[in-house]
Design an enzyme around this catalytic site. Structure first.
Site, PDB file in Angstrom:
ATOM      1  N   ASP A  95       0.854  -1.196   0.000  1.00  0.00           N
ATOM      2  CA  ASP A  95       0.000   0.000   0.000  1.00  0.00           C
ATOM      3  C   ASP A  95       0.886   1.240   0.000  1.00  0.00           C
ATOM      4  O   ASP A  95       1.607   1.497   0.959  1.00  0.00           O
ATOM      5  CB  ASP A  95      -0.889  -0.020   1.259  1.00  0.00           C
ATOM      6  N   ASN A 104      -0.197   4.505  -0.480  1.00  0.00           N
ATOM      7  CA  ASN A 104      -0.797   5.797  -0.084  1.00  0.00           C
ATOM      8  C   ASN A 104      -1.530   5.724   1.256  1.00  0.00           C
ATOM      9  O   ASN A 104      -2.390   6.555   1.548  1.00  0.00           O
ATOM     10  CB  ASN A 104      -1.770   6.275  -1.172  1.00  0.00           C
ATOM     11  N   ASP A 138      -3.892   3.907   2.672  1.00  0.00           N
ATOM     12  CA  ASP A 138      -5.334   3.722   2.910  1.00  0.00           C
ATOM     13  C   ASP A 138      -5.637   2.276   3.298  1.00  0.00           C
ATOM     14  O   ASP A 138      -6.790   1.873   3.333  1.00  0.00           O
ATOM     15  CB  ASP A 138      -6.144   4.122   1.656  1.00  0.00           C
ATOM     16  N   ASP A 198      -1.889  -1.278  -3.783  1.00  0.00           N
ATOM     17  CA  ASP A 198      -2.191  -0.554  -5.021  1.00  0.00           C
ATOM     18  C   ASP A 198      -1.065  -0.688  -6.038  1.00  0.00           C
ATOM     19  O   ASP A 198      -0.010  -1.289  -5.757  1.00  0.00           O
ATOM     20  CB  ASP A 198      -2.449   0.925  -4.689  1.00  0.00           C
ATOM     21  N   ASP A 222     -10.381 -16.546 -15.873  1.00  0.00           N
ATOM     22  CA  ASP A 222     -11.138 -17.029 -14.722  1.00  0.00           C
ATOM     23  C   ASP A 222     -12.215 -18.023 -15.145  1.00  0.00           C
ATOM     24  O   ASP A 222     -12.975 -17.773 -16.085  1.00  0.00           O
ATOM     25  CB  ASP A 222     -11.784 -15.825 -14.039  1.00  0.00           C
ATOM     26  N   HIS A 249      -4.748 -17.483  -4.664  1.00  0.00           N
ATOM     27  CA  HIS A 249      -5.613 -16.632  -3.827  1.00  0.00           C
ATOM     28  C   HIS A 249      -6.913 -17.330  -3.444  1.00  0.00           C
ATOM     29  O   HIS A 249      -7.731 -16.771  -2.711  1.00  0.00           O
ATOM     30  CB  HIS A 249      -5.945 -15.356  -4.600  1.00  0.00           C
TER      31      HIS A 249
HETATM   32  O1  TEU Z   1     -12.211 -19.306  -8.813  1.00  0.00           O
HETATM   33  C1  TEU Z   1     -12.985 -20.360  -9.249  1.00  0.00           C
HETATM   34  C2  TEU Z   1     -12.998 -21.439  -8.282  1.00  0.00           C
HETATM   35  O2  TEU Z   1     -13.129 -22.551  -8.606  1.00  0.00           O
HETATM   36  C3  TEU Z   1     -12.816 -21.094  -6.901  1.00  0.00           C
HETATM   37  O3  TEU Z   1     -13.561 -20.028  -6.665  1.00  0.00           O
HETATM   38  C4  TEU Z   1     -13.365 -22.110  -6.011  1.00  0.00           C
HETATM   39  O4  TEU Z   1     -14.570 -22.491  -6.442  1.00  0.00           O
HETATM   40  C5  TEU Z   1     -13.515 -21.435  -4.717  1.00  0.00           C
HETATM   41  O5  TEU Z   1     -12.384 -21.549  -4.066  1.00  0.00           O
HETATM   42  C6  TEU Z   1     -14.779 -21.686  -4.170  1.00  0.00           C
HETATM   43  O6  TEU Z   1     -14.695 -22.826  -3.451  1.00  0.00           O
HETATM   44  C7  TEU Z   1     -12.206 -18.165  -9.626  1.00  0.00           C
HETATM   45  C8  TEU Z   1     -11.340 -17.115  -8.954  1.00  0.00           C
HETATM   46  O7  TEU Z   1     -10.035 -17.601  -8.856  1.00  0.00           O
HETATM   47  C9  TEU Z   1     -11.962 -16.851  -7.600  1.00  0.00           C
HETATM   48  O8  TEU Z   1     -11.165 -15.988  -6.835  1.00  0.00           O
HETATM   49  C10 TEU Z   1     -13.326 -16.240  -7.820  1.00  0.00           C
HETATM   50  O9  TEU Z   1     -13.951 -16.090  -6.594  1.00  0.00           O
HETATM   51  C11 TEU Z   1     -14.172 -17.135  -8.705  1.00  0.00           C
HETATM   52  O10 TEU Z   1     -13.483 -17.645  -9.845  1.00  0.00           O
HETATM   53  C12 TEU Z   1     -15.318 -16.349  -9.276  1.00  0.00           C
HETATM   54  O11 TEU Z   1     -14.834 -15.361 -10.145  1.00  0.00           O
HETATM   55 CA    CA Z   2      -3.448   2.018  -1.184  1.00  0.00          CA
END
Ligand code: TEU
Ligand code: CA
Length: 581
Positions: A30, A32, A34, A38, A210, A340
């Protein structure tokens, strides 16, 4: 010995030699004050990334979003979320990465948009308007009383939401503010391809796509009548790897991706071998690589991710072996252990405490010894463990909060649920990057959007880089070893002792030399039987140690004589097969 098959990948592609680093912008740095990471903050850390030795970065979504699913609910595809900066900040960041010879891929989220997106707002108001058919609208059963079918959202509950303004239900496989686009409508595809070409004209190098294997649905939207665990997701057979998927992706390739310098990796939950070969096979003209999730489901019970089950190293080894061997010479793998959406591999697959250093390096050995393109997730390079929150109020992830709320409604015990969430929540991987031990870990000068991970004062980049045993330096070593060792990135995979209950062991064979990799995934000593090595190895071969995450500089005479490799807890070694003329 050259494995014929992998010569199919001889044609140079930047992304086959690249080592990627995934940045979750909201939690990286981060600039700035907040409390939200970013783009300027990322730019400040380019030297840190360059020194690590990576070649490219994947940015999770940075587009305008109401943040119901933190960026995966996009309300405008051709702009930057003001929380992350101005559009100029993005172009400056892109230029700064390119100046350092680093590539940048963006996240393409086109299975669904935010319900705040202008397309959706127009679609619900003007069913006969230009966007009337941009989403999947259906009448309910029993004159609207019931949802069109029994499909579930991945985030719990029904996959259908009734919209009184339109007088119909719309499909949302994820959160109800993420409405699925109707890819059967050629106008939708046209718009998506225009937006992709627009981003390429801005200079980006590719896309991570995605849930791209969910864009084609069975248009009869039948009920899912399988007898499933109550936690399981109903409907998947009718929208995962759907009927028109390959038609749409071939069109995308024609309209956008044919240029070999453009990289496209698809996130494809529920994709099996045949699906991945069809989606990213060499001659398929669809995707360059696929993120398949089989390894990430190693601890999933019949009820899915929240139904946690114990797993064994031999299962891990079997999954690794199958995917490396099935794709060999036919499709280029995309490899990862953390991202993530998953708890961090260090805490999930190894020991993030007593053997923190050894475990971090052991997982890096596995990731960086596989054929395919490796993706390192932010924080793995310093051994960041799960955030490990203790209270539901610490969590931000809609998937986690929905699970907790729905299961509480069903009367499940709060502490039991908190235990499950503490293990599996996606927020374990989304706490702020731990740059140092100061308040807010050097991530920000103010309270971050999500709490710091519980152990950030002990585990952070500043301490790691100053440490004699530094995870960051182990990653540097392994990345440079991978770059000068063709077998690690391109070799053919041969399992060794695949039923060993502690060890992951395999060979990587390549004309430029063969290598043997051992990784002890247990907190106990383990023995590697050198006698069990493939007898296809040349007569009188010996081995030299290229890497160990322990202070081991060579194989001990005794080990070579006895043909037994003693591996300490979470020890990992890379051995070069040497054949004296
Ligand atoms: O993830 C798809 C996905 O399979 C995961 O979301 C999984 O289903 C999840 O961990 C739920 O159990 C993608 C992205 O990587 C995720 O961050 C998004 O939330 C999702 O699509 C919807 O866009
Ligand atoms: Ca920031």
């Amino acid at each position: 010995m050259q494995n014929k098959k992998n010569s199919n990948f001889a044609e140079k592609k930047w992304w086959r030699d690249a080592i990627f680093y995934q940045i979750y912008p909201r939690s990286f740095n981060d600039s700035n004050g907040d409390g939200i990471g970013d783009l300027e903050g990322i730019k400040e850390k380019i030297p840190y990334l360059k020194d690590l030795g990576i070649d490219a970065v994947w940015l999770n979504p940075v587009y305008p979003s109401p943040n119901k699913d933190y960026g995966y609910d996009i309300s405008n595809y051709q702009a930057i979320n003001p929380e992350y900066g101005r559009f100029e900040d993005f172009t400056e960041l892109l230029d700064a990465f390119h100046d350092q010879g680093l590539k940048v891929i963006m996240d393409l989220v086109v299975n669904h948009t935010s319900t705040e997106h202008a397309w959706f707002q127009d679609s619900r108001r003007n069913p006969n308007g230009p966007y009337g058919d941009f989403y999947i609208w259906r009448d309910g059963k029993e004159s609207g009383a019931e949802t069109p079918n029994n499909w579930n959202s991945f985030f719990g509950g029904s996959a259908w939401k009734y919209d009184p303004l339109r007088g119909q239900y719309y499909l949302h496989l994820f959160e109800e503010h993420q409405a699925d686009l109707n890819w059967a409508n050629p106008k939708v595809r046209e718009e998506v391809f225009r937006i992709m070409n627009w981003w390429f004209s801005q200079g980006i190098d590719g896309f991570r796509m995605d849930v791209i294997n969910m864009i084609s649905k069975d248009n009869s939207f039948p009920d899912d009548c399988r007898d499933l665990d109550e936690l399981a997701i109903k409907g998947t057979p009718y929208f995962i790897n759907g009927p028109e998927l390959h038609t749409y992706l071939k069109e995308m390739w024609e309209q956008v991706l044919s240029d070999p310098s453009k990289f496209a990796v698809g996130e494809c939950p529920g994709a099996g071998f045949e699906d991945v070969l069809a989606l990213s096979g060499l001659d398929r003209k669809e995707l360059d690589a696929v993120f398949q999730m089989e390894l990430m489901e190693i601890d999933h019970g019949n009820g899915g991710k929240w139904d946690i089950r114990p797993w064994k190293a031999s299962e891990f080894s079997a999954k690794l072996t199958r995917w490396q061997q099935v794709l060999e010479g036919r499709a280029w793998p995309a490899n990862f252990l953390s991202n993530h959406d998953q708890p961090r591999a260090l805490s999930r697959l190894a020991d993030d405490d007593e053997y923190h250093f050894e475990s971090s390096a052991m997982l890096a050995v596995i990731l960086l010894s596989l054929t395919g393109t490796p993706f390192i997730y932010y924080g793995e390079e310093i051994g960041m463990p799960n955030a490990d929150f203790t209270s539901i109020s610490d969590y931000r992830d809609i998937d986690t909060l929905n699970f907790f709320a729905l299961e509480r409604e069903r009367g499940r015990d709060e502490n039991e649920l908190l235990k499950i969430i503490r293990y599996m929540s996606r927020d374990n991987a989304r706490s702020p990057m731990q740059w140092n031990g100061k308040p807010y870990g050097g991530f920000s000068s103010t309270e971050p959007w999500i709490p710091m991970g519980r152990r950030y004062t002990q585990i952070n980049a500043e301490q790691d880089l100053a440490a004699e045993r530094s995870v960051y330096k182990e990653y540097q070593k392994l990345i440079s070893l991978r770059k000068k060792t063709a077998a690690l990135g391109y070799g053919s995979f041969e399992p060794v002792e695949s039923d060993h209950e502690q060890l992951i062991a395999f060979m990587k064979r390549h004309q430029q030399g063969d290598y043997l990799i051992y990784a002890n995934m247990s907190g106990r000593n383990a023995l590697g039987q050198l006698s069990l090595l493939p007898d296809s190895l040349p007569e009188g071969f010996t081995m030299e140690l290229e890497y160990s995450n322990y202070k081991r500089t060579t194989l001990h005479e005794q080990e070579l004589k006895d043909g037994i490799l003693n591996l300490r807890p979470y020890e990992a070694c890379i051995l070069r097969i040497v054949v004296y003329p």
